[in-house]
Write a protein that holds these residues in place. Structure first.
Motif, short mmCIF file in Angstrom:
data_model
loop_
_atom_site.label_atom_id
_atom_site.label_comp_id
_atom_site.label_asym_id
_atom_site.label_seq_id
_atom_site.Cartn_x
_atom_site.Cartn_y
_atom_site.Cartn_z
N SER A 204 45.61 -9.72 30.94
CA SER A 204 44.81 -9.99 32.15
C SER A 204 44.49 -8.69 32.88
CB SER A 204 45.57 -10.94 33.09
OG SER A 204 45.75 -12.20 32.49
N GLY A 205 45.48 -7.81 33.00
CA GLY A 205 45.26 -6.53 33.66
C GLY A 205 44.27 -5.66 32.92
N LYS B 75 38.41 2.39 29.23
CA LYS B 75 37.35 1.53 29.77
C LYS B 75 36.09 1.54 28.90
CE LYS B 75 34.43 1.02 33.84
NZ LYS B 75 34.08 1.59 35.16
N ASP B 76 35.65 2.74 28.49
CA ASP B 76 34.44 2.84 27.67
C ASP B 76 34.59 2.12 26.34
OD1 ASP B 76 33.24 4.32 29.64
OD2 ASP B 76 33.81 6.26 28.79
N TRP B 77 35.75 2.28 25.73
CA TRP B 77 36.01 1.60 24.45
C TRP B 77 36.01 0.09 24.63
CZ3 TRP B 77 39.84 -1.71 22.64
CH2 TRP B 77 39.86 -1.90 21.25
N LEU B 78 36.60 -0.39 25.72
CA LEU B 78 36.64 -1.84 26.00
C LEU B 78 35.23 -2.38 26.21
CD1 LEU B 78 39.69 -2.03 28.46
CD2 LEU B 78 39.63 -2.85 26.10
N GLU B 79 34.40 -1.62 26.94
CA GLU B 79 33.03 -2.05 27.20
C GLU B 79 32.21 -2.09 25.91
OE1 GLU B 79 31.71 -3.15 29.98
OE2 GLU B 79 33.55 -2.88 31.13
N ARG B 80 32.51 -1.17 25.01
CA ARG B 80 31.76 -1.07 23.75
C ARG B 80 32.20 -2.13 22.75
NH1 ARG B 80 32.75 3.80 23.30
NH2 ARG B 80 34.31 3.81 21.63
N PRO C 276 38.31 -9.86 22.37
CA PRO C 276 38.35 -11.27 22.81
C PRO C 276 39.59 -11.55 23.67
CG PRO C 276 39.09 -11.10 20.53
CD PRO C 276 38.68 -9.71 20.94
N PHE C 277 39.59 -11.05 24.91
CA PHE C 277 40.75 -11.20 25.79
C PHE C 277 41.12 -12.66 26.01
CE2 PHE C 277 39.11 -7.01 27.34
CZ PHE C 277 40.22 -6.26 27.00
N GLY C 278 40.09 -13.49 26.24
CA GLY C 278 40.35 -14.91 26.51
C GLY C 278 41.03 -15.59 25.34
N ALA C 279 40.56 -15.32 24.13
CA ALA C 279 41.14 -15.94 22.93
C ALA C 279 42.58 -15.48 22.70
CB ALA C 279 40.28 -15.60 21.70
N ILE C 280 42.85 -14.19 22.98
CA ILE C 280 44.20 -13.65 22.81
C ILE C 280 45.18 -14.35 23.75
CG2 ILE C 280 45.66 -11.59 23.07
CD1 ILE C 280 43.13 -9.95 22.23
#
Length: 361
Positions: free
Chosen positions: A54-55, A192-197, A201-205
């Protein structure tokens, strides 16, 4: 193709049904002290993983744009964390004289104490076209408040402090909820840049980890021969949950659209969903911590497990209706704020001629 797409969207709800069925068939695998060692893998590792996730996924910059809408935030948080649990408590005083299973009734109270979810309220607000920034802020802010306020509400309304030490609850909450959340936010700053790129799937995890928690919770239930859930109580609880959701959605609609209200139609949409939705992702781990050692923990969890799919189902069904209301309301407000244009083909009165002084209406 339509069926496959629907299954893809509803996989989590199907997953809940599946893990409960597997727990019923072989409860010994996920029971406390069993091969999965849930007292370690679930209580500490799984719960910490959910909040670290979540964080990591929480976009702090998206919240700042909605920060100044204080009146809306106060409305949502007070309704969610004060009015909702209090109203449920009053309602349960009436239901206590009925033959409904007392642990399911306690479960209804835990639903009332939960903070808003980070996902479903935002998704539905966006689907309608409402104030998405306000929904994001209140869902995230409510989750942060819930870390402290929800355990306090659970102790206040259910009095579990008699068997679980107060300091133990908050020390465990701090280590498995607050710390992973903060670490997730810190790590996010560097990647942050890597996450945006990549857009992981945070929700699925989080949902997969949550299914593990639900599975072990019900393993404990089915391994206990003293627990019996009658179908009558379950059916009544389902009916009560849908009734509560509909009533509270209507109530928030009335409050936010009254004559002296300053909320826009888009604000009202965010208020309806954020004020009435409850977090399963935060709720189940918190119940696991606050009610650790309770043999009836899974029965207490049942109303929250029902409430989660019910809020998504009801919200999805109401999206077209709420969207239609919002669009028509926005058009009506726009018309009242604009001066009336002359009808096409109608001659302009001589008193309003450009060469003369302006018309006084």
């Amino acid at each position: 193709m339509g069926l496959l797409e629907r299954l893809r969207k509803e996989w989590f709800i199907l997953g809940i049904v599946l893990v409960i069925a597997v727990a019923r068939l072989e409860p010994g695998v996920g029971v406390k002290g069993g091969p999965l060692k849930p007292e370690i893998t679930i209580t500490y590792i799984a719960v910490s993983a959910i909040f670290f996730n979540s964080g990591l996924s929480l976009k702090t910059e998206e919240l700042t744009s909605a920060l100044m809408h204080v009146k809306l935030h106060l409305f949502v948080q007070i309704f969610t964390l004060v009015f909702f649990p209090t109203a449920i408590w009053v309602f349960l005083q009436l239901l206590s004289i009925t033959p409904i299973n007392e642990w399911l009734l306690k479960g209804l109270q835990t639903v009332g104490c939960m903070p808003p979810p980070v996902s479903s309220a935002v998704i539905l607000t966006k689907a309608v076209g409402g104030n998405e920034a306000a929904a994001i802020f209140n869902s995230a802010f409510g989750s942060f408040l819930g870390i402290v306020i929800t355990p306090l509400l659970l102790l206040l309304f259910l009095g579990s402090s008699s068997s679980v030490p107060f300091t133990s609850i908050f020390s465990q909450l701090f280590m498995t909820v607050v710390v992973p959340l903060i670490i997730g936010q810190i790590v996010r700053r560097y990647i942050k840049d890597w996450l945006e790129r990549k857009k992981p799937p945070f929700g699925a995890i989080s949902s997969c980890v949550l299914l593990m928690i639900i599975y072990t919770t019900f393993c404990d239930t089915f391994a206990n021969p003293n627990i019996d859930l009658d179908k009558f109580s379950l059916i009544i609880i389902v009916f009560i949950i849908f009734s509560v959701q509909m009533s509270f959605m209507f109530l928030t609609f009335l409050f936010s659209t009254r004559n002296n209200s300053t909320f826009t139609p888009a604000d009202t949409v965010a208020i309806i969903f954020c004020s009435t939705h409850k977090s399963l992702t935060l709720g189940i781990p918190m119940l696991k911590i606050v009610f650790a050692g309770y043999e009836h923990l899974s029965l207490i969890s049942v109303p929250l497990l029902i409430y989660h799919p019910a809020q998504i189902l009801l919200g999805s069904l109401l999206v077209p209706t709420i969207k239609s209301w919002m669009v028509s309301r926005q058009k009506a407000l726009k018309l009242t704020r604009q001066p009336k244009a002359p009808v096409k083909g109608q001659p302009i009165p001589s008193s309003c001629s450009p060469r003369k002084r302006p018309c006084i209406s």
